[in-house]
Motif scaffolding. Structure first.
Motif, PDB file in Angstrom:
ATOM      1  N   LYS A   1       0.815  -1.208   0.000  1.00 11.17           N
ATOM      2  CA  LYS A   1       0.000   0.000   0.000  1.00 11.17           C
ATOM      3  C   LYS A   1       0.851   1.261   0.000  1.00 11.17           C
ATOM      4  CE  LYS A   1      -3.873  -2.189   2.402  1.00 11.17           C
ATOM      5  NZ  LYS A   1      -4.780  -2.148   3.591  1.00 11.17           N
ATOM      6  N   GLN A   2       2.163   1.087   0.188  1.00 22.28           N
ATOM      7  CA  GLN A   2       3.073   2.230   0.181  1.00 22.28           C
ATOM      8  C   GLN A   2       4.388   1.801  -0.438  1.00 22.28           C
ATOM      9  OE1 GLN A   2       3.431   4.402   3.881  1.00 22.28           O
ATOM     10  NE2 GLN A   2       5.512   5.049   3.402  1.00 22.28           N
ATOM     11  N   ALA A   3       4.840   2.533  -1.449  1.00 23.39           N
ATOM     12  CA  ALA A   3       6.077   2.178  -2.147  1.00 23.39           C
ATOM     13  C   ALA A   3       7.292   2.843  -1.533  1.00 23.39           C
ATOM     14  CB  ALA A   3       5.971   2.561  -3.617  1.00 23.39           C
TER      15      ALA A   3
ATOM     16  N   ASN B   1      11.883  -0.592  -2.125  1.00 22.09           N
ATOM     17  CA  ASN B   1      12.384  -1.965  -2.070  1.00 22.09           C
ATOM     18  C   ASN B   1      11.488  -2.886  -2.900  1.00 22.09           C
ATOM     19  OD1 ASN B   1      14.628  -1.739  -0.028  1.00 22.09           O
ATOM     20  ND2 ASN B   1      12.940  -0.944   1.193  1.00 22.09           N
ATOM     21  N   PRO B   2      11.958  -3.315  -4.064  1.00 21.90           N
ATOM     22  CA  PRO B   2      11.153  -4.223  -4.891  1.00 21.90           C
ATOM     23  C   PRO B   2      10.984  -5.606  -4.282  1.00 21.90           C
ATOM     24  CG  PRO B   2      12.812  -3.086  -6.223  1.00 21.90           C
ATOM     25  CD  PRO B   2      13.161  -2.855  -4.791  1.00 21.90           C
TER      26      PRO B   2
ATOM     27  N   ASN C   1       3.331  -4.890  -7.369  1.00 30.86           N
ATOM     28  CA  ASN C   1       2.608  -3.636  -7.618  1.00 30.86           C
ATOM     29  C   ASN C   1       3.379  -2.411  -7.158  1.00 30.86           C
ATOM     30  OD1 ASN C   1       2.252  -4.104  -4.818  1.00 30.86           O
ATOM     31  ND2 ASN C   1       0.348  -2.886  -4.812  1.00 30.86           N
ATOM     32  N   VAL C   2       4.688  -2.582  -6.853  1.00 36.66           N
ATOM     33  CA  VAL C   2       5.425  -1.453  -6.311  1.00 36.66           C
ATOM     34  C   VAL C   2       5.548  -0.323  -7.322  1.00 36.66           C
ATOM     35  CG1 VAL C   2       7.711  -2.363  -6.947  1.00 36.66           C
ATOM     36  CG2 VAL C   2       7.506  -0.782  -5.033  1.00 36.66           C
TER      37      VAL C   2
ATOM     38  N   GLN D   1       3.412   0.488  -9.762  1.00 39.24           N
ATOM     39  CA  GLN D   1       2.099   1.143  -9.852  1.00 39.24           C
ATOM     40  C   GLN D   1       1.874   2.042  -8.641  1.00 39.24           C
ATOM     41  OE1 GLN D   1      -1.151  -1.645  -9.971  1.00 39.24           O
ATOM     42  NE2 GLN D   1      -2.720  -0.064  -9.855  1.00 39.24           N
ATOM     43  N   GLN D   2       2.226   1.553  -7.449  1.00 41.53           N
ATOM     44  CA  GLN D   2       2.050   2.349  -6.235  1.00 41.53           C
ATOM     45  C   GLN D   2       2.982   3.548  -6.224  1.00 41.53           C
ATOM     46  OE1 GLN D   2      -0.302   2.099  -3.979  1.00 41.53           O
ATOM     47  NE2 GLN D   2       0.533   3.850  -2.837  1.00 41.53           N
ATOM     48  N   LEU D   3       4.203   3.361  -6.739  1.00 47.19           N
ATOM     49  CA  LEU D   3       5.145   4.470  -6.828  1.00 47.19           C
ATOM     50  C   LEU D   3       4.601   5.563  -7.739  1.00 47.19           C
ATOM     51  CD1 LEU D   3       7.960   5.672  -6.231  1.00 47.19           C
ATOM     52  CD2 LEU D   3       8.813   4.373  -8.197  1.00 47.19           C
ATOM     53  N   HIS D   4       4.018   5.156  -8.861  1.00 43.69           N
ATOM     54  CA  HIS D   4       3.406   6.132  -9.782  1.00 43.69           C
ATOM     55  C   HIS D   4       2.344   6.955  -9.066  1.00 43.69           C
ATOM     56  CE1 HIS D   4       0.906   7.695 -13.049  1.00 43.69           C
ATOM     57  NE2 HIS D   4       1.913   7.472 -13.870  1.00 43.69           N
ATOM     58  N   THR D   5       1.533   6.299  -8.264  1.00 37.17           N
ATOM     59  CA  THR D   5       0.475   6.992  -7.514  1.00 37.17           C
ATOM     60  C   THR D   5       1.063   8.006  -6.541  1.00 37.17           C
ATOM     61  OG1 THR D   5      -1.006   5.085  -7.685  1.00 37.17           O
ATOM     62  CG2 THR D   5      -1.448   6.663  -5.912  1.00 37.17           C
ATOM     63  N   GLU D   6       2.110   7.607  -5.825  1.00 36.41           N
ATOM     64  CA  GLU D   6       2.700   8.499  -4.819  1.00 36.41           C
ATOM     65  C   GLU D   6       3.424   9.674  -5.452  1.00 36.41           C
ATOM     66  OE1 GLU D   6       4.939   6.112  -1.980  1.00 36.41           O
ATOM     67  OE2 GLU D   6       3.348   4.593  -2.017  1.00 36.41           O
TER      68      GLU D   6
END
Length: 356
Positions: free
Chosen positions: A52-54, A70-71, A108-109, A111-116
């Motif tokens: 939920k958090q990258a 961290n992938p 999904n890291v 995708q989540q990074l893109h969001t943040e």
């Protein structure tokens, strides 16, 4: 029957110590019944984690960055000295063999990074990758999570600093070189020893020292600034190689260097000593005595300002040797700060088109 060693062939840790958070513990013992059944060789297992958090944040005064990605959790490289091993206990897994055989991928890291990064209040600063577990460990070849993360950072013109021992980083030169040309990227390659035998024992699934030196050359030939990291320096085992490593790295194009002495937090101390007495029994006492000298009489001193550099006369001598050798080979420089002024959120679906 399969021996204890053959079962863990290609692994760093000798055992799987208990998880410190478990209320109950189990211990294997011989009940007297002879069995011809062979224990299977330890295979790498990977499970996925939807995060939920990258971006992870830190406020450590010892670190030059305040955020990281961290992938993966756990690392198949199996470096016995890895300071990240204790983090596996938070998953209910042992920092020993579990750390290098029970891995967690985060598909999904990116995708989540893109969001943040897309949030209006996000302020860019260098993201560090590889400071906990290696983003270019063997499973990255098939999972390609690190490549997805790099693609996002490239699209946002976001600065990134990568640390790795994995030669798989060469696969991503097509992404790394353009980012480096913009002042958005730097890479640190860790070279702990030039001895194949020592490397194979201490970091069993890491590419050979020669292969890592070739990666430095291929990256620098592509315009990527590479810092050689002589980390960790293991007293009475690899410390005599300090000057040789710096000379070899400079020869293939490294532009800067750094060095950190061996540190053994939490379970790593016991795991390292157990491995040392198995792999280098002739010098185990000497190594551990020097380690304790480095950390104020203990296996490890977590105090900020001391944990990375050590203390005492030996640590002072090592710092002097490093400074002299780095200067001799032109590696005594600080790399320029990565640019943040190019950061921009790429157009996204649903954005209103500009009239100008």
């Amino acid at each position: 029957m399969t021996s204890r060693y053959s079962r863990r062939l290609g692994r760093g840790a000798v055992s799987n110590p208990h998880v410190r958070f478990d209320r109950q513990q189990t211990t294997a013992f011989d009940d007297g019944w002879y069995s011809e059944e062979e224990l299977p060789v330890l295979r790498t297992q990977v499970r996925d984690e939807q995060i939920k958090q990258a971006i992870s944040r830190n406020t450590s005064p010892d670190l030059s960055f305040d955020r990281s990605v961290n992938p993966y959790r756990g690392c198949e490289h199996g470096c016995i000295y890895c300071f990240a091993r204790p983090s596996h206990a938070y998953l209910g897994l042992s920092p020993g063999l579990d750390f290098e055989t029970q891995l967690v991928a985060r598909p999904n890291v990116a995708q989540q990074l893109h969001t943040e990064l897309s949030k209006p209040n996000y302020v860019p600063a260098t993201i560090a990758i590889g400071t906990n577990t290696d983003p270019y460990q063997p499973i990255e070849k098939s999972r390609k999570i690190m490549r997805e993360v790099l693609s996002i950072l490239s699209a946002f013109n976001h600065p990134v600093a990568i640390v790795t021992k994995g030669t798989l980083i060469e696969r991503d030169i097509d992404l790394l070189a353009p980012m480096a040309a913009k002042g958005l990227l730097r890479v640190g390659i860790s070279v702990t020893t030039l001895s194949n035998a020592t490397s194979r024992a201490m970091e069993p699934r890491v590419p050979s020292p020669a292969a890592r030196l070739r990666s430095i050359q291929r990256l620098t030939d592509a315009g990527v600034p590479v810092r050689v990291m002589v980390s960790p320096v293991v007293p009475a085992l690899t410390d005599h190689e300090l000057e040789g490593i710096l000379a070899a790295a400079a020869k293939v194009g490294a532009v800067a260097a750094s060095s950190i002495v061996l540190r053994l937090p939490r379970e790593v101390a016991g795991l390292f000593e157990e491995w040392l007495r198995s792999a280098f029994s002739d010098r185990a006492d000497r190594v551990m005595n020097r380690v304790r000298e480095l950390h104020g009489g203990k296996s490890y001193d977590p105090e900020f300002g001391k944990r990375m550099n050590g203390q005492g006369e030996w640590a002072k001598i090592m710092r002097q040797r490093f400074r002299l050798a780095a200067a001799q080979h032109g590696l005594d420089r600080s790399l320029p700060a990565l640019r943040t002024d190019l950061f921009a959120r790429p157009p996204q679906s649903g954005d209103q088109l500009s009239l100008f």
